[in-house]
Enzyme design. Sequence first.
Site, PDB file in Angstrom:
ATOM      1  N   CYS A  46       2.990  -8.236   5.052  1.00  0.00           N
ATOM      2  CA  CYS A  46       2.164  -8.650   6.191  1.00  0.00           C
ATOM      3  C   CYS A  46       2.610  -8.099   7.542  1.00  0.00           C
ATOM      4  O   CYS A  46       1.782  -7.853   8.424  1.00  0.00           O
ATOM      5  CB  CYS A  46       2.113 -10.179   6.288  1.00  0.00           C
ATOM      6  SG  CYS A  46       2.059 -11.024   4.692  1.00  0.00           S
ATOM      7  N   CYS A  49       1.100  -4.985   9.679  1.00  0.00           N
ATOM      8  CA  CYS A  49      -0.159  -5.112  10.430  1.00  0.00           C
ATOM      9  C   CYS A  49      -0.130  -6.252  11.444  1.00  0.00           C
ATOM     10  O   CYS A  49      -0.696  -6.145  12.524  1.00  0.00           O
ATOM     11  CB  CYS A  49      -1.328  -5.332   9.468  1.00  0.00           C
ATOM     12  SG  CYS A  49      -1.747  -3.841   8.548  1.00  0.00           S
ATOM     13  N   HIS A  50       0.490  -7.392  11.074  1.00  0.00           N
ATOM     14  CA  HIS A  50       0.401  -8.569  11.954  1.00  0.00           C
ATOM     15  C   HIS A  50       1.574  -8.696  12.912  1.00  0.00           C
ATOM     16  O   HIS A  50       1.513  -9.483  13.852  1.00  0.00           O
ATOM     17  CB  HIS A  50       0.297  -9.851  11.111  1.00  0.00           C
ATOM     18  CG  HIS A  50      -0.932  -9.892  10.252  1.00  0.00           C
ATOM     19  ND1 HIS A  50      -2.160 -10.296  10.716  1.00  0.00           N
ATOM     20  CD2 HIS A  50      -1.125  -9.545   8.955  1.00  0.00           C
ATOM     21  CE1 HIS A  50      -3.057 -10.211   9.747  1.00  0.00           C
ATOM     22  NE2 HIS A  50      -2.448  -9.748   8.659  1.00  0.00           N
ATOM     23  N   MET A 100      -9.345  -7.447   6.787  1.00  0.00           N
ATOM     24  CA  MET A 100      -8.230  -7.918   5.955  1.00  0.00           C
ATOM     25  C   MET A 100      -8.565  -7.638   4.492  1.00  0.00           C
ATOM     26  O   MET A 100      -9.650  -7.971   4.026  1.00  0.00           O
ATOM     27  CB  MET A 100      -8.072  -9.432   6.204  1.00  0.00           C
ATOM     28  CG  MET A 100      -7.221 -10.142   5.210  1.00  0.00           C
ATOM     29  SD  MET A 100      -5.474 -10.093   5.652  1.00  0.00           S
ATOM     30  CE  MET A 100      -4.811 -11.052   4.292  1.00  0.00           C
TER      31      MET A 100
HETATM   32 FE1  DHE Z   1       1.676   4.945   7.893  1.00  0.00          FE
HETATM   33  C1  DHE Z   1       2.086   7.851   9.713  1.00  0.00           C
HETATM   34  C2  DHE Z   1       2.502   3.123  10.626  1.00  0.00           C
HETATM   35  C3  DHE Z   1       0.897   2.077   6.182  1.00  0.00           C
HETATM   36  C4  DHE Z   1       1.351   6.737   5.023  1.00  0.00           C
HETATM   37  N1  DHE Z   1       2.182   5.407   9.804  1.00  0.00           N
HETATM   38  C5  DHE Z   1       2.281   6.662  10.371  1.00  0.00           C
HETATM   39  C6  DHE Z   1       2.643   6.541  11.761  1.00  0.00           C
HETATM   40  C7  DHE Z   1       2.772   5.198  12.015  1.00  0.00           C
HETATM   41  C8  DHE Z   1       2.479   4.487  10.790  1.00  0.00           C
HETATM   42  C9  DHE Z   1       3.146   4.563  13.330  1.00  0.00           C
HETATM   43  C10 DHE Z   1       2.831   7.694  12.737  1.00  0.00           C
HETATM   44  C11 DHE Z   1       4.224   8.259  12.655  1.00  0.00           C
HETATM   45  C12 DHE Z   1       4.416   9.482  13.552  1.00  0.00           C
HETATM   46  O1  DHE Z   1       3.561  10.371  13.561  1.00  0.00           O
HETATM   47  O2  DHE Z   1       5.450   9.560  14.235  1.00  0.00           O
HETATM   48  N2  DHE Z   1       1.623   2.931   8.339  1.00  0.00           N
HETATM   49  C13 DHE Z   1       2.017   2.419   9.524  1.00  0.00           C
HETATM   50  C14 DHE Z   1       1.865   0.977   9.489  1.00  0.00           C
HETATM   51  O3  DHE Z   1       2.209   0.172  10.408  1.00  0.00           O
HETATM   52  C15 DHE Z   1       1.149   0.609   8.263  1.00  0.00           C
HETATM   53  C16 DHE Z   1      -0.284   0.275   8.647  1.00  0.00           C
HETATM   54  C17 DHE Z   1       1.651  -0.617   7.512  1.00  0.00           C
HETATM   55  C18 DHE Z   1       3.098  -0.584   7.113  1.00  0.00           C
HETATM   56  O4  DHE Z   1       3.623  -1.641   6.800  1.00  0.00           O
HETATM   57  O5  DHE Z   1       3.710   0.473   7.120  1.00  0.00           O
HETATM   58  C19 DHE Z   1       1.230   1.943   7.502  1.00  0.00           C
HETATM   59  N3  DHE Z   1       1.170   4.488   5.930  1.00  0.00           N
HETATM   60  C20 DHE Z   1       0.918   3.267   5.452  1.00  0.00           C
HETATM   61  C21 DHE Z   1       0.668   3.306   4.026  1.00  0.00           C
HETATM   62  O6  DHE Z   1       0.431   2.309   3.269  1.00  0.00           O
HETATM   63  C22 DHE Z   1       0.660   4.734   3.622  1.00  0.00           C
HETATM   64  C23 DHE Z   1      -0.769   5.139   3.257  1.00  0.00           C
HETATM   65  C24 DHE Z   1       1.525   5.046   2.409  1.00  0.00           C
HETATM   66  C25 DHE Z   1       2.984   4.982   2.653  1.00  0.00           C
HETATM   67  O7  DHE Z   1       3.674   5.946   2.300  1.00  0.00           O
HETATM   68  O8  DHE Z   1       3.469   3.983   3.188  1.00  0.00           O
HETATM   69  C26 DHE Z   1       1.107   5.396   4.916  1.00  0.00           C
HETATM   70  N4  DHE Z   1       1.704   6.931   7.455  1.00  0.00           N
HETATM   71  C27 DHE Z   1       1.593   7.447   6.198  1.00  0.00           C
HETATM   72  C28 DHE Z   1       1.730   8.893   6.274  1.00  0.00           C
HETATM   73  C29 DHE Z   1       1.925   9.221   7.627  1.00  0.00           C
HETATM   74  C30 DHE Z   1       1.910   7.964   8.348  1.00  0.00           C
HETATM   75  C31 DHE Z   1       1.635   9.849   5.089  1.00  0.00           C
HETATM   76  C32 DHE Z   1       2.127  10.619   8.233  1.00  0.00           C
HETATM   77  C33 DHE Z   1       0.825  11.320   8.359  1.00  0.00           C
HETATM   78  C34 DHE Z   1       0.986  12.733   8.870  1.00  0.00           C
HETATM   79  O9  DHE Z   1       0.310  13.619   8.306  1.00  0.00           O
HETATM   80  O10 DHE Z   1       1.762  12.960   9.795  1.00  0.00           O
END
Ligand code: DHE
Length: 559
Positions: A46, A49-50, A100
């Site tokens: 959670c 996001c929250h 959600m």
């Molecule tokens: Fe991400 C980038 C935050 C869930 C895969 N993700 C980012 C960035 C942030 C972020 C702040 C940018 C970083 C940067 O560029 O410096 N992501 C979050 C969350 O807060 C969130 C919503 C929930 C969490 O608890 O993390 C979240 N993200 C996910 C996933 O569930 C994903 C799909 C699968 C995983 O690996 O966790 C995911 N996020 C990614 C990826 C990037 C990313 C692959 C980089 C993308 C790129 O091409 O640069």
Amino acid sequence: MRFKGLMSAVALATLPMAMSTAFAADAPPLSDDERAQAKQIYFERCAGCHGVLRKGATGKNLEPHWTKALADGTKMEGGTLKLGTDRLEKIIAYGTDGGMVNYDDILTKEEINLMARYIQHTPDVPPEFSLKDMENSWKLIVPVEERPKKQMNKINLKNIFAVTLRDTGKLALIDGDTKQIWDILDTGYAVHISRLSASGRYVYTVGRDGLVTLIDMWYEKPKTVATIRMGSDARSVDTSKFKGYEDKYLVGGTYWPPQYSIMDGETLKPLKIVSTRGMTVDGEYHPEPRVASIVSSHIKPEWVINVKETGMILLVDYTDIENLKTTQIDSAKFLHDGGWDASKRYFMVAANASNKVAAVDTKTGKLAALVDTAKIPHPGRGANFTHKQYGPVWATGHLGDDVVSLISTPSEEKKDAKFKEHNWKVVEELKMPGAGNLFVKTHPKSQNLWADAPMNPEREVAESVYVFDMNDLSKEPRRLDVAKDSGLPMTTAIRRAVHPEYSQDGSEVWISLWGGKTDQSAIVIYDDKTLKLKKVITDPNIVTPTGKFNVFNTQFDIY
Ligand code: DHE
């Protein structure tokens, strides 16, 4: 639509245990064991996001003032709805129209009831993380002078893909030329992103648990040469890339505590921590402004640091870190991910829950525009191409809407002055089969724009990617069924097709087929010109692959 967070007991073991708690006496009772279990689930599923303090960001505010029903069961007070256990259970189980997602397929009935009760209590507050804590966690495994003086392998490092193996706490380095796994290394839990050193030699990865791992690719086999913990929850890192400062520093952002840390780029020695707590763009104090995306400027010795909850974009000048100069730009709340426009002068960052994209002019140090978009923009790093009618555009997909938005960006060239009137407008919305997009991608040599939709509830959509022909955007996108093309047997749970990434020369696109921890996942590779399947990588060690970072394209911000 929100992400179903996931973290293991491994990560939980790393979370600070001495949390301060102030439980509400009039909230539904919880035993000590239940409280510990709920705390774990909250961090796993959670908090992303929250927020740890439950102030809300991509997800809604979950503080007791509205989650907790009154003692006599009353649901309304002063016009405010009090949710209470029954209603909360339904929201957690079935999700909401507001975005959600449903948890009835992830949590048991008992766990859903537990979480509905837990979030009526006052949030737990984890401890802070100081420079001393960073120093204590720092491991310099190989000092710089003991590392290779030249590349000791014959691998084409520029075409290596750093692949996040999300639920295993590992990173795979795959040779893009041979499609062989070069090595799989231990990293922080649920590695979020990998970024490249300015030199292209080092890979920096950051785990959700705040662990940064520095991998040297000059060895015969890639080797971890240093690690450090920045906090208990993190998402971003980048190095200093400006001429004269190449890889001198590394900067990392944390969700908890809300701060960014500056480290030595080659050793990870911690140098400085800066808190991001402060006022939002609306002038209200926020105790948990988390650091979202970070990039290194191409035209100044500065980092662009995006602070989620306050909506402040910080341009941090790293020429003198003891006398740090910061330009603070007001944009919109809930900053998340983003990328450069084609000229690499403007950084485009999604203020996702505000349904906006902010464009920062890194030359003037000012906000260039705040563009209204469809619901919940989620660009990854976005995609740049020249639109026949509108000139240069930067594309973002949306988690909450069934379109890919094209935002017209300025062109430096005089001949393109005719496009000027379109600057900073959504000039076109390309229709997707549904909401739930996370990443879009193209390449300067390609005529295709790739978009995934892994968070769409429909299996057919979530397991596919969609390819738009940039020569004729009026055509429907071509659907590629990644799950089917993988040749793997169908699984009960949806395997999400996620994160298109180009090879160094722009001829191939790699997609992760992200299955459950016990399912066989795959990396499915397509030829970009013909859209034909080229190769499927299905090694048993490829567990829960998500983000993939091609060395060359990541090093030079090509997208
Ligand atoms: Fe991400 C980038 C935050 C869930 C895969 N993700 C980012 C960035 C942030 C972020 C702040 C940018 C970083 C940067 O560029 O410096 N992501 C979050 C969350 O807060 C969130 C919503 C929930 C969490 O608890 O993390 C979240 N993200 C996910 C996933 O569930 C994903 C799909 C699968 C995983 O690996 O966790 C995911 N996020 C990614 C990826 C990037 C990313 C692959 C980089 C993308 C790129 O091409 O640069």
